[in-house]
Motif scaffolding. Structure first.
Motif, mmCIF file in Angstrom:
data_model
loop_
_atom_site.group_PDB
_atom_site.id
_atom_site.type_symbol
_atom_site.label_atom_id
_atom_site.label_comp_id
_atom_site.label_asym_id
_atom_site.label_seq_id
_atom_site.Cartn_x
_atom_site.Cartn_y
_atom_site.Cartn_z
ATOM 1 N N LYS A 83 55.563 34.630 -11.647
ATOM 2 C CA LYS A 83 55.592 33.400 -12.446
ATOM 3 C C LYS A 83 54.204 33.063 -12.966
ATOM 4 N N LEU A 84 53.198 33.245 -12.107
ATOM 5 C CA LEU A 84 51.832 32.962 -12.522
ATOM 6 C C LEU A 84 51.399 33.892 -13.649
ATOM 7 N N MET A 85 51.757 35.173 -13.558
ATOM 8 C CA MET A 85 51.376 36.128 -14.594
ATOM 9 C C MET A 85 52.079 35.824 -15.913
ATOM 10 N N ARG A 86 53.335 35.416 -15.843
ATOM 11 C CA ARG A 86 54.049 35.056 -17.077
ATOM 12 C C ARG A 86 53.449 33.790 -17.690
ATOM 13 N N SER A 87 53.057 32.838 -16.842
ATOM 14 C CA SER A 87 52.402 31.631 -17.350
ATOM 15 C C SER A 87 51.067 31.976 -17.995
ATOM 16 N N ALA A 88 50.327 32.904 -17.353
ATOM 17 C CA ALA A 88 49.047 33.338 -17.919
ATOM 18 C C ALA A 88 49.257 34.018 -19.268
ATOM 19 N N ASP A 199 45.440 29.427 9.195
ATOM 20 C CA ASP A 199 44.844 30.549 8.464
ATOM 21 C C ASP A 199 45.576 30.808 7.157
ATOM 22 N N ILE A 200 46.923 30.726 7.187
ATOM 23 C CA ILE A 200 47.701 30.968 5.967
ATOM 24 C C ILE A 200 47.399 29.897 4.928
ATOM 25 N N ARG A 201 47.349 28.643 5.360
ATOM 26 C CA ARG A 201 47.041 27.553 4.418
ATOM 27 C C ARG A 201 45.637 27.708 3.845
ATOM 28 N N GLN A 202 44.706 28.118 4.684
ATOM 29 C CA GLN A 202 43.327 28.316 4.214
ATOM 30 C C GLN A 202 43.259 29.415 3.157
ATOM 31 N N ASP A 203 44.004 30.497 3.366
ATOM 32 C CA ASP A 203 44.005 31.609 2.418
ATOM 33 C C ASP A 203 44.633 31.212 1.083
ATOM 34 N N VAL A 204 45.789 30.535 1.126
ATOM 35 C CA VAL A 204 46.457 30.177 -0.131
ATOM 36 C C VAL A 204 45.663 29.103 -0.872
ATOM 37 N N ASP A 205 44.998 28.191 -0.138
ATOM 38 C CA ASP A 205 44.161 27.194 -0.805
ATOM 39 C C ASP A 205 42.972 27.851 -1.498
ATOM 40 N N ALA A 206 42.410 28.889 -0.879
ATOM 41 C CA ALA A 206 41.316 29.633 -1.521
ATOM 42 C C ALA A 206 41.819 30.328 -2.787
ATOM 43 N N PHE A 207 43.059 30.818 -2.745
ATOM 44 C CA PHE A 207 43.657 31.444 -3.927
ATOM 45 C C PHE A 207 43.854 30.427 -5.036
ATOM 46 N N TYR A 208 44.353 29.234 -4.698
ATOM 47 C CA TYR A 208 44.534 28.171 -5.696
ATOM 48 C C TYR A 208 43.184 27.776 -6.308
ATOM 49 N N ARG A 209 42.137 27.714 -5.482
ATOM 50 C CA ARG A 209 40.810 27.357 -5.977
ATOM 51 C C ARG A 209 40.310 28.390 -6.983
ATOM 52 N N ARG A 210 40.522 29.678 -6.673
ATOM 53 C CA ARG A 210 40.078 30.724 -7.611
ATOM 54 C C ARG A 210 40.806 30.608 -8.948
ATOM 55 N N LEU A 211 42.092 30.256 -8.921
ATOM 56 C CA LEU A 211 42.843 30.071 -10.165
ATOM 57 C C LEU A 211 42.223 28.964 -11.010
ATOM 58 N N ARG A 212 41.949 27.832 -10.373
ATOM 59 C CA ARG A 212 41.395 26.699 -11.116
ATOM 60 C C ARG A 212 39.992 27.009 -11.638
ATOM 61 N N LEU A 213 39.182 27.714 -10.836
ATOM 62 C CA LEU A 213 37.829 28.072 -11.290
ATOM 63 C C LEU A 213 37.875 29.037 -12.468
ATOM 64 N N LYS A 214 38.795 30.021 -12.426
ATOM 65 C CA LYS A 214 38.922 30.973 -13.531
ATOM 66 C C LYS A 214 39.230 30.249 -14.832
ATOM 67 N N TYR A 215 40.158 29.301 -14.758
ATOM 68 C CA TYR A 215 40.530 28.578 -15.974
ATOM 69 C C TYR A 215 39.403 27.656 -16.420
ATOM 70 N N HIS A 216 38.742 26.983 -15.456
ATOM 71 C CA HIS A 216 37.720 25.998 -15.795
ATOM 72 C C HIS A 216 36.537 26.637 -16.526
ATOM 73 N N PHE A 217 36.156 27.849 -16.110
ATOM 74 C CA PHE A 217 34.966 28.488 -16.670
ATOM 75 C C PHE A 217 35.289 29.578 -17.689
#
Length: 379
Positions: A83-88, A199-217
């Motif tokens: 879904k993320l790739m199709r949105s991208a 640990d799982i929540r920490q990993d997925v939150d880091a993934f969400y952060r990378r998504l937002r940073l990629k778009y922001h910059f």
């Protein structure tokens, strides 16, 4: 290999020099047209790459499917990835259309400023061709890496791969359970019996952060007023800032959907199916506590070698006593070398031959390398 941003900056500066004969308004239009062309090429390449991934790649959560909990978690992550790739793809198509419109307007503007635009457009075409070749190579290499890591074919991950266990001396006693554990290889990871929600929540939150940073910059334009600092990318990034929600509705929707679909699995009481028997777990603890053996990977990585610690020490002393290869030092040379390197770097900074950021690459506490041996196993 330079980054995409560095390559675009270099092409921009080169084009600026090549168009210096034009008056400033015309040169500005040419450079703006070049940047719009670069943008269209970049997004067209991204669209092709993601489309290829959607058709070729089989996504996984990098976890073994040995329980219903893991299967459901993997399925949810796979669905979110697609879904993320199709949105991208949708977002990048819009960006490519934007650059198309911008190019048409800039071409019209350039035509009104110049009677003959062939030379200017030829320069843009040559620069864009270099960018296209650079991006194509990056995408090709990235697909090869994805293939080699098993994202296309998961059979290697699921197949049992046992390594040869060799003992030195040959009559070194090992139980069957100890050999079974060692044959799994030194990179084998025992599974915990229950998923760690934090640990799982920490990993997925880091993934969400990378998504937002990629778009922001993503729209950062190259700075053509100063030369790039070669040490800038080597400095560790300490920021923990995360772009706030609301910058892109599609990313927000995908993140919220992922959270909703993962939540039931994170709250469940499911447990992992262990990938080791109780006897193997006991053997693993026994091997870890045994100080009479040294466990190493063979020179080519095809076997696990269990070495009697006394024989290992004897062999190490034998090799180090070879004065034609090794020289015994009376003191640690690191402090003197550190001082010499630090002094030289500071002098080069004062002479403007290195940027001030080069000082950050001086290691404050250099350490002496550890000596170890990898046995060579003959076939």
């Amino acid at each position: 290999m330079p980054s995409l941003k560095q390559t675009v900056s270099a092409l921009y500066r080169e084009l600026k020099e090549q168009t210096s004969q034009y008056n400033p308004p015309v040169q500005k239009t040419i450079l703006n047209l070049a940047m719009a062309t670069f943008g269209k090429t970049r997004f067209a390449s991204h669209i092709k790459f993601i489309s290829t991934c959607l058709h070729r790649l089989k996504f996984n959560a990098n976890i073994t499917h040995e329980s219903s909990y893991l299967r459901r978690s993997s399925l949810a992550l796979n669905q979110c990835s697609r879904k993320l790739m199709r949105s991208a793809l949708s977002t990048m198509t819009d960006r490519k259309t934007h650059f198309d419109l911008q190019m048409r307007n800039l071409r019209s503007e350039l035509t009104s400023q110049l009677s003959d635009t062939k030379h200017a457009r030829h320069l843009i075409h040559m620069a864009n061709s270099q960018l296209f070749q650079f991006i194509s190579q990056i995408k090709t290499d990235r697909l090869k890496r994805l293939d080699s890591t098993g994202l296309v074919n998961q059979r290697k991950a699921s197949a049992a791969h046992h390594k040869l266990v060799v003992t030195i001396p040959p009559n070194l006693a090992l139980t069957e359970d100890e050999r079974s554990v060692l044959s799994k290889g030194l990179n084998f990871v025992p599974l915990d019996y229950s998923p760690k929600e934090f640990d799982i929540r920490q990993d997925v939150d880091a993934f969400y952060r990378r998504l937002r940073l990629k778009y922001h910059f993503q729209d950062e334009s190259p700075n053509d007023n100063s030369d790039p600092d070669p040490f800038e990318n080597l400095q560790p990034k300490r920021s923990t800032w995360t772009p706030p929600p609301g910058e892109n509705k599609i990313i927000d929707k995908v993140i919220n959907r992922c959270r909703d679909e993962l939540e039931p699995y994170l709250k469940s009481k499911a447990t992992y199916k262990p990938n080791m028997s109780q006897n193997e777990l006991s053997a693993l603890k026994k091997l870890k506590a045994n100080r009479d053996i040294i466990i190493k990977s063979a020179d080519k990585g095809g076997a696990v070698v269990v070495w009697d610690s006394n024989l290992y020490t004897e062999e190490a002393n034998r090799q180090l006593s070879d004065v034609s290869t090794y020289t015994k030092l009376n003191a640690d040379p690191n402090p003197a070398s550190q001082e010499a390197v630090s002094r030289k770097v500071k002098d080069l900074i004062k002479q403007k031959k290195l940027p001030a950021s080069a000082k950050s690459r001086i290691h404050p506490c250099p350490q002496i390398a550890n000596f170890y041996m990898l046995p060579k196993i003959h076939k």
